[in-house]
Structures are given as C-alpha cells and as structure tokens.
Scaffold this motif. Structure first.
Motif, PDB file in Angstrom:
ATOM      1  N   LEU A 190       0.914  -1.235  -0.004  1.00 40.80           N
ATOM      2  CA  LEU A 190      -0.019   0.168   0.054  1.00 40.80           C
ATOM      3  C   LEU A 190       1.020   1.302  -0.204  1.00 40.80           C
ATOM      4  CD1 LEU A 190      -3.087   0.538   0.123  1.00 40.80           C
ATOM      5  CD2 LEU A 190      -2.717   1.076   2.624  1.00 40.80           C
ATOM      6  N   ALA A 191       1.619   1.394   0.986  1.00 39.11           N
ATOM      7  CA  ALA A 191       2.652   2.406   1.112  1.00 39.11           C
ATOM      8  C   ALA A 191       3.750   2.035   0.412  1.00 39.11           C
ATOM      9  CB  ALA A 191       3.089   2.727   2.586  1.00 39.11           C
ATOM     10  N   LYS A 192       4.168   2.601  -0.781  1.00 39.30           N
ATOM     11  CA  LYS A 192       5.212   2.167  -1.675  1.00 39.30           C
ATOM     12  C   LYS A 192       6.829   2.589  -0.833  1.00 39.30           C
ATOM     13  CE  LYS A 192       2.889   2.558  -5.608  1.00 39.30           C
ATOM     14  NZ  LYS A 192       1.618   3.279  -5.239  1.00 39.30           N
ATOM     15  N   THR A 193       7.588   1.474  -0.764  1.00 42.89           N
ATOM     16  CA  THR A 193       8.932   2.192  -0.507  1.00 42.89           C
ATOM     17  C   THR A 193       9.763   2.734  -1.687  1.00 42.89           C
ATOM     18  OG1 THR A 193       9.379  -0.208  -0.693  1.00 42.89           O
ATOM     19  CG2 THR A 193       9.317   0.465   1.512  1.00 42.89           C
ATOM     20  N   SER A 194      10.248   4.085  -1.463  1.00 40.58           N
ATOM     21  CA  SER A 194      10.639   4.778  -2.451  1.00 40.58           C
ATOM     22  C   SER A 194      12.142   4.467  -2.557  1.00 40.58           C
ATOM     23  CB  SER A 194      10.360   6.246  -2.564  1.00 40.58           C
ATOM     24  OG  SER A 194      11.310   6.834  -1.628  1.00 40.58           O
ATOM     25  N   GLY A 195      12.707   4.283  -3.728  1.00 38.05           N
ATOM     26  CA  GLY A 195      14.023   3.982  -3.933  1.00 38.05           C
ATOM     27  C   GLY A 195      14.895   5.099  -3.649  1.00 38.05           C
ATOM     28  N   THR A 196      14.448   6.360  -3.945  1.00 39.78           N
ATOM     29  CA  THR A 196      15.174   7.550  -3.804  1.00 39.78           C
ATOM     30  C   THR A 196      14.497   8.235  -2.537  1.00 39.78           C
ATOM     31  OG1 THR A 196      14.850   7.912  -6.134  1.00 39.78           O
ATOM     32  CG2 THR A 196      16.611   9.145  -5.370  1.00 39.78           C
ATOM     33  N   PRO A 197      15.108   8.046  -1.434  1.00 39.48           N
ATOM     34  CA  PRO A 197      14.472   8.833  -0.196  1.00 39.48           C
ATOM     35  C   PRO A 197      14.861  10.044  -0.195  1.00 39.48           C
ATOM     36  CG  PRO A 197      16.726   7.614   0.326  1.00 39.48           C
ATOM     37  CD  PRO A 197      16.317   7.016  -1.009  1.00 39.48           C
ATOM     38  N   GLY A 198      13.885  10.956  -0.049  1.00 39.19           N
ATOM     39  CA  GLY A 198      13.954  12.443   0.010  1.00 39.19           C
ATOM     40  C   GLY A 198      13.713  13.172  -1.162  1.00 39.19           C
ATOM     41  N   LYS A 199      13.358  12.296  -2.253  1.00 38.66           N
ATOM     42  CA  LYS A 199      12.992  12.920  -3.390  1.00 38.66           C
ATOM     43  C   LYS A 199      11.266  13.109  -3.504  1.00 38.66           C
ATOM     44  CE  LYS A 199      14.301  12.769  -8.169  1.00 38.66           C
ATOM     45  NZ  LYS A 199      14.439  12.070  -9.357  1.00 38.66           N
ATOM     46  N   THR A 200      10.354  12.177  -3.194  1.00 35.83           N
ATOM     47  CA  THR A 200       9.261  12.316  -3.185  1.00 35.83           C
ATOM     48  C   THR A 200       8.733  13.089  -2.079  1.00 35.83           C
ATOM     49  OG1 THR A 200       9.230  10.002  -3.638  1.00 35.83           O
ATOM     50  CG2 THR A 200       7.032  10.926  -3.974  1.00 35.83           C
ATOM     51  N   ARG A 201       7.951  14.164  -2.230  1.00 34.53           N
ATOM     52  CA  ARG A 201       7.518  14.916  -1.055  1.00 34.53           C
ATOM     53  C   ARG A 201       6.143  15.297  -1.127  1.00 34.53           C
ATOM     54  NH1 ARG A 201      11.933  16.413   2.400  1.00 34.53           N
ATOM     55  NH2 ARG A 201      11.545  14.101   2.334  1.00 34.53           N
ATOM     56  N   LEU A 202       5.305  13.979  -0.911  1.00 32.72           N
ATOM     57  CA  LEU A 202       4.077  14.115  -1.179  1.00 32.72           C
ATOM     58  C   LEU A 202       3.199  13.811   0.005  1.00 32.72           C
ATOM     59  CD1 LEU A 202       3.877  12.519  -4.952  1.00 32.72           C
ATOM     60  CD2 LEU A 202       3.528  14.865  -4.297  1.00 32.72           C
ATOM     61  N   ILE A 203       1.778  14.408   0.245  1.00 33.37           N
ATOM     62  CA  ILE A 203       1.085  14.103   1.164  1.00 33.37           C
ATOM     63  C   ILE A 203       0.300  12.717   0.664  1.00 33.37           C
ATOM     64  CG2 ILE A 203      -0.832  14.516   2.839  1.00 33.37           C
ATOM     65  CD1 ILE A 203       0.315  17.479   2.330  1.00 33.37           C
ATOM     66  N   ASN A 204       0.076  11.520   1.030  1.00 34.96           N
ATOM     67  CA  ASN A 204      -0.491  10.394   0.519  1.00 34.96           C
ATOM     68  C   ASN A 204      -1.776  10.084   1.158  1.00 34.96           C
ATOM     69  OD1 ASN A 204       1.452   9.947  -1.677  1.00 34.96           O
ATOM     70  ND2 ASN A 204       2.727   9.489   0.057  1.00 34.96           N
ATOM     71  N   HIS A 205      -3.065  10.145   0.728  1.00 38.96           N
ATOM     72  CA  HIS A 205      -4.109   9.789   1.388  1.00 38.96           C
ATOM     73  C   HIS A 205      -4.628   8.558   0.929  1.00 38.96           C
ATOM     74  CE1 HIS A 205      -4.461  13.815   2.561  1.00 38.96           C
ATOM     75  NE2 HIS A 205      -5.506  13.613   3.337  1.00 38.96           N
ATOM     76  N   PHE A 206      -4.716   7.576   1.971  1.00 41.59           N
ATOM     77  CA  PHE A 206      -5.327   6.399   1.836  1.00 41.59           C
ATOM     78  C   PHE A 206      -6.842   6.027   2.613  1.00 41.59           C
ATOM     79  CE2 PHE A 206      -0.978   5.976   1.704  1.00 41.59           C
ATOM     80  CZ  PHE A 206      -0.823   5.098   0.365  1.00 41.59           C
ATOM     81  N   LEU A 207      -7.942   5.627   1.925  1.00 39.61           N
ATOM     82  CA  LEU A 207      -9.304   5.459   2.618  1.00 39.61           C
ATOM     83  C   LEU A 207      -9.225   4.212   3.087  1.00 39.61           C
ATOM     84  CD1 LEU A 207     -11.849   7.085   3.524  1.00 39.61           C
ATOM     85  CD2 LEU A 207     -12.794   6.408   1.264  1.00 39.61           C
ATOM     86  N   ILE A 208      -9.626   4.072   4.266  1.00 36.61           N
ATOM     87  CA  ILE A 208      -9.527   2.618   5.229  1.00 36.61           C
ATOM     88  C   ILE A 208     -11.110   2.393   5.353  1.00 36.61           C
ATOM     89  CG2 ILE A 208      -8.875   1.445   7.024  1.00 36.61           C
ATOM     90  CD1 ILE A 208      -6.586   2.475   5.031  1.00 36.61           C
ATOM     91  N   ASN A 209     -11.549   1.542   4.823  1.00 39.48           N
ATOM     92  CA  ASN A 209     -12.958   0.895   5.097  1.00 39.48           C
ATOM     93  C   ASN A 209     -14.087   1.926   4.927  1.00 39.48           C
ATOM     94  OD1 ASN A 209     -11.741  -1.296   6.175  1.00 39.48           O
ATOM     95  ND2 ASN A 209     -12.180  -0.965   8.433  1.00 39.48           N
ATOM     96  N   GLU A 210     -13.959   2.942   3.844  1.00 40.78           N
ATOM     97  CA  GLU A 210     -14.634   3.932   3.646  1.00 40.78           C
ATOM     98  C   GLU A 210     -15.063   4.823   5.025  1.00 40.78           C
ATOM     99  OE1 GLU A 210     -16.083   4.751   0.689  1.00 40.78           O
ATOM    100  OE2 GLU A 210     -15.081   3.443  -0.472  1.00 40.78           O
ATOM    101  N   ALA A 211     -14.024   4.827   6.022  1.00 38.75           N
ATOM    102  CA  ALA A 211     -14.488   5.367   6.853  1.00 38.75           C
ATOM    103  C   ALA A 211     -13.486   6.429   7.529  1.00 38.75           C
ATOM    104  CB  ALA A 211     -14.608   4.584   8.224  1.00 38.75           C
ATOM    105  N   TRP A 212     -12.347   6.081   7.256  1.00 38.92           N
ATOM    106  CA  TRP A 212     -11.198   7.173   7.774  1.00 38.92           C
ATOM    107  C   TRP A 212     -10.141   7.220   6.815  1.00 38.92           C
ATOM    108  CZ3 TRP A 212      -6.477   5.093   9.626  1.00 38.92           C
ATOM    109  CH2 TRP A 212      -6.345   3.536   9.657  1.00 38.92           C
ATOM    110  N   TYR A 213      -9.429   8.158   6.955  1.00 35.18           N
ATOM    111  CA  TYR A 213      -8.092   8.481   6.310  1.00 35.18           C
ATOM    112  C   TYR A 213      -6.795   8.043   7.082  1.00 35.18           C
ATOM    113  CZ  TYR A 213     -10.188  11.351   2.153  1.00 35.18           C
ATOM    114  OH  TYR A 213     -10.939  11.708   1.210  1.00 35.18           O
ATOM    115  N   LEU A 214      -5.894   7.309   6.318  1.00 36.15           N
ATOM    116  CA  LEU A 214      -4.837   7.283   6.792  1.00 36.15           C
ATOM    117  C   LEU A 214      -3.837   7.972   5.717  1.00 36.15           C
ATOM    118  CD1 LEU A 214      -3.052   3.640   7.626  1.00 36.15           C
ATOM    119  CD2 LEU A 214      -2.101   5.371   6.186  1.00 36.15           C
ATOM    120  N   VAL A 215      -2.979   8.694   6.522  1.00 38.71           N
ATOM    121  CA  VAL A 215      -2.081   9.611   5.554  1.00 38.71           C
ATOM    122  C   VAL A 215      -0.649   9.319   5.917  1.00 38.71           C
ATOM    123  CG1 VAL A 215      -1.551  11.929   5.275  1.00 38.71           C
ATOM    124  CG2 VAL A 215      -3.955  11.255   5.639  1.00 38.71           C
ATOM    125  N   ASP A 216       0.091   9.098   4.695  1.00 35.52           N
ATOM    126  CA  ASP A 216       1.612   8.815   4.860  1.00 35.52           C
ATOM    127  C   ASP A 216       2.073  10.128   4.327  1.00 35.52           C
ATOM    128  OD1 ASP A 216       4.175   7.679   4.457  1.00 35.52           O
ATOM    129  OD2 ASP A 216       3.347   6.375   2.761  1.00 35.52           O
TER     130      ASP A 216
END
Ligand code: GTP
Ligand code: MG
Length: 198
Positions: A49-75
């Motif tokens: 689900l949460a991808k392990t990036s090959g180049t740490p420090g490069k991706t600077r994004l706020i990643n939203h996942f919706l769990i059980n149509e009920a709450w957001y998990l944010v990476d």
C-alpha cells in the motif's frame, strides 16, 4: 479492527490540494528509514500500500488512503535526510507544518521513532514542535524486534527521561514491529477510541 478495504486516494504536493476533509484523518510521520511504509503495510495488511521509494528524500507528497470507507490514513514525507539541501528542507517544513496546523479533520498524528537507537535530537525537536502547539500525537516505536530486550528497555527508558524534561507525563506511546506485527491491535484500538471521541 478488520481492514475490509484500503484504497489509495491521492498524492498531494501541497496542503491546498489534499482531498476534501470529509473523513477523520490519522497521519504517520517519522525520520527517513524509520519503517513507516512497512508499518503502514503491516497495519493495513497490504503488502504494497505504502510504496517504499528507491530515492529517499525525493518524493515530497502527502499520500491519502481511505480505510473501510471510514477514515483517512495519511503517509507523510519524512524528515532527516542527510543529503537534503536547505531549500528542500525548508520546502518540507512549509508543507508539513501547514498541513499539521491546518488540516481540520486531522484527529491524531503518529510520530514514528526507531526503537533501535537512543533519542535523536531531530526526533525530540519534532516532538517538541507538537507540544508547543498543543497538537495531539502518539509515539510509535518501530522495529522493536531488532534490539535485544535489554537494549529496547534501555532506549525506552532514556526516551522517557528525555521527554519528562518537557512533559509532566510521558506522551502516549506504542511499541511496534512490522515484522512481528507487535502493536497492531493497540494502534487500531487507539484509532477507534479517538474516532469515537471526535
Ligand atoms: P523511507 O520511506 O525510505 O523514508 O523509509 P520508511 O520509513 O518508509 O521505511 P521502510 O518501511 O521502507 O523500512 C526501512 C527499512 O527498515 C527496510 O529495510 C525494512 O525492511 C526495515 N524495517 C521496517 N520495519 C521493520 C521492522 O519492524 N523490523 C525490522 N527488523 N525491520 C524493519
Ligand atoms: Mg517509506
């Protein structure tokens, strides 16, 4: 908690581009390589689900996942890359601090701490930033399967002592391991409890 569904929603390059705040939200953040992706995958029971990036420090994004149509998990993108430039660090701070201070549906932030090491200034400073603003957080000690029992107890004790220099009570914390799944139920019961309170 049974995870029926864990769905990637969006990667946002800034606070303003985050999805509509229509679900309670729980964010995960920590130093680079702390084990954030592994922990998110362990919690959700999804391998990738949460991808392990090959180049740490490069991706600077706020990643939203919706769990059980009920709450957001944010990476959230992590801090403490040795090779990051001052400009990059400032951009990270601007984006993360803006998100943490303004996201109206953010119920709690889980700050991940590597249980293998004694307290690091960068982690203590980040925790203090929350304290100064009165923002809610819970510490998640990661990779607890790695150190010996004695070393783990030692590191936790030093953390507690350091934190008690600033807090009257030590902040809430959970000991976790992506490998052994330790802490999974505890994290979920916290999330359930906080959602009911919200
Ligand atoms: P970046 O996104 O690159 O900053 O890293 P991250 O914080 O997402 O960490 P990631 O989950 O990619 O894990 C980093 C390394 O630690 C990997 O080699 C993982 O296999 C290892 N690791 C993560 N969690 C655990 C754990 O609970 N136990 C052990 N033994 N190793 C772990
Ligand atoms: Mg990661």
């Amino acid at each position: 908690m049974i995870i029926h569904e864990a769905k990637f929603i969006k990667s946002s390059p800034s606070f303003d581009l985050c999805p509509e705040p229509k679900f309670p939200e729980f964010a995960f953040i920590g130093r680079s390589n702390v084990g954030k992706s592994s922990l998110i995958n362990m919690l959700t029971g999804r391998k990738n689900l949460a991808k392990t990036s090959g180049t740490p420090g490069k991706t600077r994004l706020i990643n939203h996942f919706l769990i059980n149509e009920a709450w957001y998990l944010v990476d959230l993108p992590g801090y403490g890359f040795a090779k990051t430039s001052k400009k990059n660090r400032e951009a990270w701070e601007k984006m993360i601090y803006r998100y943490l201070e303004n996201r109206q549906n953010l119920v709690n932030t889980f700050i991940l701490i590597d249980a293998r090491h004694e307290p690091m200034t960068i982690d203590l400073d980040f925790i203090s930033w929350f304290g100064e603003r009165g923002l809610p957080f819970v510490l998640l000690f990661t990779k607890a399967d790695k150190p010996t029992k004695a070393k783990l107890q030692h590191n936790l004790k030093i953390y507690r002592e350091k934190l008690l220099e600033f807090w009257e009570e030590p902040p809430l914390s959970v000991i976790t391991s992506a490998t052994s799944k330790r802490g999974r139920e505890e994290v979920f019961s916290l999330i359930e409890h906080l959602m009911e309170e919200d």
